[in-house]
Design an enzyme around this catalytic site. Structure first.
Site, PDB file in Angstrom:
ATOM      1  CG  HIS A  90       4.875  -7.572   9.169  1.00 27.82           C
ATOM      2  ND1 HIS A  90       5.414  -8.796   9.510  1.00 27.82           N
ATOM      3  CD2 HIS A  90       3.739  -7.454   9.925  1.00 27.82           C
ATOM      4  CE1 HIS A  90       4.650  -9.402  10.400  1.00 27.82           C
ATOM      5  NE2 HIS A  90       3.622  -8.597  10.686  1.00 27.82           N
ATOM      6  CG  HIS A 115       3.339  -0.917   2.538  1.00 27.82           C
ATOM      7  ND1 HIS A 115       1.984  -0.788   2.302  1.00 27.82           N
ATOM      8  CD2 HIS A 115       3.724  -2.026   1.844  1.00 27.82           C
ATOM      9  CE1 HIS A 115       1.571  -1.777   1.537  1.00 27.82           C
ATOM     10  NE2 HIS A 115       2.612  -2.539   1.230  1.00 27.82           N
ATOM     11  CG  HIS A 117       7.029  -4.792   0.022  1.00 24.12           C
ATOM     12  ND1 HIS A 117       6.635  -5.715   0.982  1.00 24.12           N
ATOM     13  CD2 HIS A 117       5.911  -4.088  -0.293  1.00 24.12           C
ATOM     14  CE1 HIS A 117       5.337  -5.580   1.224  1.00 24.12           C
ATOM     15  NE2 HIS A 117       4.881  -4.585   0.462  1.00 24.12           N
ATOM     16  CD  GLU A 129       5.410  -7.635  -1.682  1.00 24.10           C
ATOM     17  OE1 GLU A 129       5.534  -8.464  -0.773  1.00 24.10           O
ATOM     18  OE2 GLU A 129       4.379  -6.961  -1.883  1.00 24.10           O
ATOM     19  CG  HIS A 142       2.990  -2.048  -2.615  1.00 27.41           C
ATOM     20  ND1 HIS A 142       2.984  -3.317  -2.033  1.00 27.41           N
ATOM     21  CD2 HIS A 142       3.535  -2.196  -3.845  1.00 27.41           C
ATOM     22  CE1 HIS A 142       3.510  -4.176  -2.886  1.00 27.41           C
ATOM     23  NE2 HIS A 142       3.857  -3.518  -3.985  1.00 27.41           N
ATOM     24  CB  THR A 224       1.792  -8.628  -1.241  1.00 24.14           C
ATOM     25  OG1 THR A 224       2.130  -7.469  -0.473  1.00 24.14           O
ATOM     26  CG2 THR A 224       1.424  -8.216  -2.664  1.00 24.14           C
ATOM     27  CB  THR A 225       1.039  -8.813   4.080  1.00 20.71           C
ATOM     28  OG1 THR A 225       0.063  -7.762   4.077  1.00 20.71           O
ATOM     29  CG2 THR A 225       2.370  -8.274   3.581  1.00 20.71           C
TER      30      THR A 225
END
Length: 394
Positions: A90, A115, A117, A129, A142, A224-225
């Site tokens: 992901h 991590h 995005h 995000e 993040h 957010t996941t």
């Protein structure tokens, strides 16, 4: 009767346990069969009323003067132990040592991982995000922490309302390369496929953060996941971090969401969740509206150049005015001198005695002058005659 109640409770616990196992085994995605719109069907918290990410509408934020600057603890003290880089299918995850933490919050939080995005470089230019006034940036970093003051570990804290604290950093692209992000991006080729891990040299994590840690947005939200637990204290920094287009291209094109043994390879792209309703939550800011205007590096450069040009222009104008004043002063002095000289000449000229006009001499005066001249001549002749010799006397 008691046996029946106990039996029913056991059945309910079994159902919950099997549902939890099923949820853990479900492979969710951002698009597809178990995409974002279906997350809440398998993970109930994803349908909650305090979900993340959100769109920050700056005109609806509330200034809170009690919000102090965020304080990274031990971020630059990475030591000699390498970091672990991980492709979980992901995103790309960098696991962080436990001595890193976060201050400036009601509790002490311990770092767990960070991590990224990002998007796919398409026309929508999405990637982050969170959004600001409906606008996204190219990527978002993040940094995840758990409340180590109240809970023993990440697993226990992530289900609690005050369990997690996440730093959100907006990433934009520019001309210059950001060396700090190369500590991650240069090693992506080692974890191209899902479930692959690699050790990378430790580095200063604080170098990834913006310089200004005192201006940020703060709200209560969620992961957010999936499983989307509503347990996160979000801190979104106002200042953005810049990377180059080449660095963003690495992030968008190197990693796969598929495993190495899978034949159909799928690029890991557009791994960001759509913004969720803010509902009745309040978005706080640590800075007032007057000091919160966004200035990009280009705008700052333009302002600096404008100020410099203005100063140069002002100096030229002042120099021109000074020269003009000096010119008119000199011109005035010359005029005064010339006028003064002309006036003196006129005075001297006017004071000169008027020449007497010449008149015709009378005839008598002419005759007198002639007689005087003849007499003078005859007397001279007499003086020049020789004296008579005595021998000639009779």
């Amino acid at each position: 009767m008691d046996t029946l109640v106990l039996f029913i409770l056991l059945i309910l616990l079994f159902i919950q346990w099997t549902a939890a196992l099923a949820a853990e085994e479900i492979t969710w995605t951002y698009t597809g069969l178990v995409g974002q719109s279906e997350w809440s069907d398998y993970f109930p918290d994803c349908g909650g009323t305090a979900q993340s990410p959100v769109d920050v509408i700056t005109t609806q934020t509330k200034y809170d003067p009690s919000l102090s600057p965020v304080t990274p603890l031990g971020y630059s003290q990475h030591g000699n132990q390498p970091f672990t880089l991980y492709n979980n299918g992901h995103t790309v995850v960098t696991e962080l040592p436990q001595w890193m933490g976060l201050g400036g919050l009601p509790w002490l939080f311990t770092a767990v991982q960070m991590h990224l995005h990002w998007g796919n470089g398409g026309s929508n230019h999405g990637g982050s995000e969170h959004t600001i006034n409906g606008e996204s940036t190219e990527a978002e970093l993040h940094v995840v922490h758990y409340n180590s003051e109240l809970y023993p570990n990440m697993s226990a804290a992530m289900t609690q309302k005050d369990g997690l604290a996440v730093l959100g950093i907006f990433i934009v692209t520019g001309e210059e390369t950001n060396p700090a992000f190369d500590n991650i991006l240069n090693y992506l080729s080692r974890i191209r496929h899902a479930d692959q891990k690699a050790f990378i040299p430790a580095f200063d994590v604080q170098s990834l953060l913006p310089k200004d840690l005192g201006r940020y947005y703060r709200y209560n939200g969620s992961l957010t996941t999936p499983p989307c637990h509503q347990s996160v204290i979000w801190t979104l920094f106002h200042e953005r971090v810049q990377i180059s287009m080449a660095q963003l291209l690495k992030l968008e094109t190197i990693l796969y969401s598929s495993k190495a043994e899978e034949k159909d390879r799928m690029l890991l792209q557009e791994n960001y969740r759509m913004t969720q309703p803010l509902n009745h939550r309040v978005m706080f800011t640590s800075f007032s509206a007057e000091s919160g205007k966004e200035l990009s590096s280009g705008e700052v450069t333009a302002i600096v150049i404008g100020v410099m040009c203005g100063c140069v222009g002002l100096a030229v104008i002042i120099r021109f005015i000074v020269k003009t004043i000096r010119f008119f002063k000199l011109l005035h002095l010359e005029t005064v001198v010339v006028n003064s000289s002309t006036s003196s000449w006129d005075v001297l000229h006017n004071n000169r005695p008027t020449p007497m006009p010449r008149t015709k001499e009378s005839e008598k005066e002419k005759e007198k002058k002639q007689d005087m001249a003849l007499n003078s001549t005859s007397e001279a002749e007499k003086k020049e005659e020789p004296l008579p010799s005595p021998h000639n006397e009779p």
